[in-house]
Design a protein around this motif. Structure first.
Motif, short mmCIF file in Angstrom:
data_model
loop_
_atom_site.label_atom_id
_atom_site.label_comp_id
_atom_site.label_asym_id
_atom_site.label_seq_id
_atom_site.Cartn_x
_atom_site.Cartn_y
_atom_site.Cartn_z
N GLU A 119 0.84 -1.20 0.00
CA GLU A 119 0.00 0.00 0.00
C GLU A 119 0.87 1.25 0.00
O GLU A 119 1.88 1.31 0.69
N VAL A 120 0.46 2.23 -0.79
CA VAL A 120 1.04 3.58 -0.75
C VAL A 120 -0.13 4.53 -0.62
O VAL A 120 -1.11 4.43 -1.37
N GLY A 121 -0.06 5.47 0.32
CA GLY A 121 -1.16 6.40 0.52
C GLY A 121 -0.67 7.81 0.74
O GLY A 121 0.48 8.04 1.14
N THR A 122 -1.54 8.77 0.46
CA THR A 122 -1.20 10.17 0.63
C THR A 122 -2.37 10.97 1.17
O THR A 122 -3.54 10.68 0.86
N ALA A 123 -2.05 11.98 1.96
CA ALA A 123 -3.05 12.92 2.45
C ALA A 123 -2.82 14.30 1.85
O ALA A 123 -3.32 15.30 2.35
N THR A 124 -2.02 14.37 0.77
CA THR A 124 -1.68 15.64 0.16
C THR A 124 -2.11 15.68 -1.30
O THR A 124 -2.43 14.67 -1.90
N ALA A 125 -2.10 16.88 -1.85
CA ALA A 125 -2.36 17.06 -3.27
C ALA A 125 -1.43 18.12 -3.82
O ALA A 125 -1.46 19.25 -3.34
N PRO A 126 -0.59 17.81 -4.85
CA PRO A 126 -0.40 16.48 -5.41
C PRO A 126 0.20 15.52 -4.39
O PRO A 126 0.62 15.97 -3.34
N PRO A 127 0.27 14.22 -4.73
CA PRO A 127 0.11 13.61 -6.05
C PRO A 127 -1.35 13.41 -6.44
O PRO A 127 -2.24 13.49 -5.60
N ARG A 128 -1.53 13.11 -7.71
CA ARG A 128 -2.84 12.81 -8.28
C ARG A 128 -2.79 11.41 -8.89
O ARG A 128 -1.72 10.84 -9.09
N SER A 129 -3.95 10.88 -9.18
CA SER A 129 -4.02 9.61 -9.90
C SER A 129 -3.75 9.86 -11.38
O SER A 129 -3.82 11.01 -11.84
N PRO A 130 -3.46 8.83 -12.18
CA PRO A 130 -3.28 9.04 -13.62
C PRO A 130 -4.50 9.67 -14.29
O PRO A 130 -4.36 10.38 -15.28
N ALA A 131 -5.68 9.45 -13.73
CA ALA A 131 -6.90 10.04 -14.29
C ALA A 131 -7.09 11.49 -13.86
O ALA A 131 -7.94 12.20 -14.40
N GLY A 132 -6.33 11.94 -12.86
CA GLY A 132 -6.41 13.33 -12.42
C GLY A 132 -7.12 13.56 -11.10
O GLY A 132 -7.32 14.70 -10.69
N ALA A 133 -7.49 12.50 -10.38
CA ALA A 133 -8.17 12.65 -9.08
C ALA A 133 -7.15 12.81 -7.97
O ALA A 133 -6.04 12.28 -8.04
N SER A 134 -7.55 13.54 -6.91
CA SER A 134 -6.61 13.79 -5.82
C SER A 134 -7.33 14.12 -4.52
O SER A 134 -8.54 14.39 -4.51
N VAL A 135 -6.58 14.13 -3.44
CA VAL A 135 -7.06 14.61 -2.15
C VAL A 135 -7.53 16.05 -2.30
O VAL A 135 -6.95 16.84 -3.04
N GLY A 136 -8.61 16.39 -1.60
CA GLY A 136 -9.15 17.74 -1.65
C GLY A 136 -10.33 17.89 -2.59
O GLY A 136 -11.09 18.85 -2.48
N MET A 137 -10.49 16.95 -3.52
CA MET A 137 -11.65 16.99 -4.42
C MET A 137 -12.89 16.51 -3.69
O MET A 137 -12.80 15.77 -2.70
N SER A 138 -14.05 16.91 -4.18
CA SER A 138 -15.28 16.32 -3.68
C SER A 138 -15.43 14.93 -4.27
O SER A 138 -14.83 14.60 -5.31
N PHE A 139 -16.23 14.09 -3.62
CA PHE A 139 -16.47 12.76 -4.17
C PHE A 139 -17.22 12.83 -5.49
O PHE A 139 -17.03 11.99 -6.37
N ALA A 140 -18.05 13.85 -5.66
CA ALA A 140 -18.76 14.02 -6.93
C ALA A 140 -17.76 14.29 -8.06
O ALA A 140 -17.92 13.78 -9.18
N GLU A 141 -16.72 15.09 -7.79
CA GLU A 141 -15.69 15.35 -8.80
C GLU A 141 -14.96 14.06 -9.18
O GLU A 141 -14.70 13.80 -10.36
N VAL A 142 -14.60 13.27 -8.17
CA VAL A 142 -13.89 12.02 -8.43
C VAL A 142 -14.78 11.08 -9.26
O VAL A 142 -14.32 10.46 -10.22
N ALA A 143 -16.06 10.99 -8.90
CA ALA A 143 -16.98 10.13 -9.63
C ALA A 143 -17.13 10.58 -11.08
O ALA A 143 -17.23 9.75 -11.99
N ARG A 144 -17.12 11.90 -11.32
CA ARG A 144 -17.21 12.40 -12.70
C ARG A 144 -15.95 12.04 -13.49
O ARG A 144 -16.02 11.72 -14.68
N ILE A 145 -14.80 12.09 -12.84
CA ILE A 145 -13.55 11.76 -13.52
C ILE A 145 -13.55 10.31 -14.00
O ILE A 145 -13.17 10.02 -15.13
N TYR A 146 -13.99 9.39 -13.14
CA TYR A 146 -13.90 7.97 -13.46
C TYR A 146 -15.12 7.41 -14.17
O TYR A 146 -15.02 6.39 -14.86
#
Length: 204
Positions: A119-146
């Motif tokens: 496991e690798v985890g972060t509480a910061t932004a960046p880093p982001r996922s390859p799709a562009g999701a990151s800590v600090g986004m709303s869950f709705a934003e993450v759901a729209r990305i994926y």
């Protein structure tokens, strides 16, 4: 108890960064299940002579292979011998949580099971996922990305919600923040560790 332990561990990371956070909490609008995807969207540096598996974006990218030299499956002993492990905490289920040195210090926390990175985890932004999701986004934003590639899941106790994207036997998992809405922690790693721990909690 698991959330308290994670918050305390993440606190060490947060001392070196701007935004403290930890995997905890819930998000409304839940649907169960997860979607299988492949590894085609994961970008790493394949230039001749370049470091193997190195992100093309420095510490800006965290994917299901890991981050920098902290690759899923890497040996704790070898990373320690290379001077890349700062501190460790052995949990009662035998998992070793660790902080790291180098350019990823203060950015990620890592976990080992049976001496291998799971496991690798972060509480910061960046880093982001390859799709562009990151800590600090709303869950709705993450759901729209994926879109259809990911899904909201609930833990077995029914008291926490996360957003999961599956890549074969590995996952990206976005969990909540203890005091504010939205994503507070972003984890990648083996599904039988990351996803299972969220769904079932730890054994102690």
């Amino acid at each position: 108890m698991r959330h308290l332990r994670t918050i305390l561990l993440t606190g060490a990371l947060a001392l070196a960064v701007v935004a403290p956070a930890a995997p905890a909490g819930a998000h409304p609008g839940v649907r169960s299940g997860s979607i299988v995807d492949d590894l085609s969207g994961v970008a790493t540096d394949r230039r001749p002579g370049g470091p193997p598996g190195r992100s093309t974006a420095g510490t800006d990218l965290l994917d299901v292979r890991g981050a920098g030299p902290f690759r899923i499956g890497a040996s704790l002993d070898r990373l320690t011998a290379a001077g890349l492990i700062d501190w460790t905490v052995v949990e009662c289920d035998g998992v070793v949580q660790a902080g790291v040195t180098g350019e990823w210090a203060g950015v990620i926390l890592v976990a080992f099971r049976n001496g291998r990175l799971v496991e690798v985890g972060t509480a910061t932004a960046p880093p982001r996922s390859p799709a562009g999701a990151s800590v600090g986004m709303s869950f709705a934003e993450v759901a729209r990305i994926y879109g259809r590639r990911g899904a909201f899941i609930r833990n077995d106790a029914g008291d926490a919600t996360a957003y999961l994207v599956r890549f074969g036997s590995r996952v990206e998992l976005f969990t909540g923040h203890p005091i504010r809405p939205g994503v507070g922690y972003f984890q990648v790693g083996r599904a039988d560790h990351v996803e299972r721990n969220f769904r079932q909690g730890r054994s102690c």
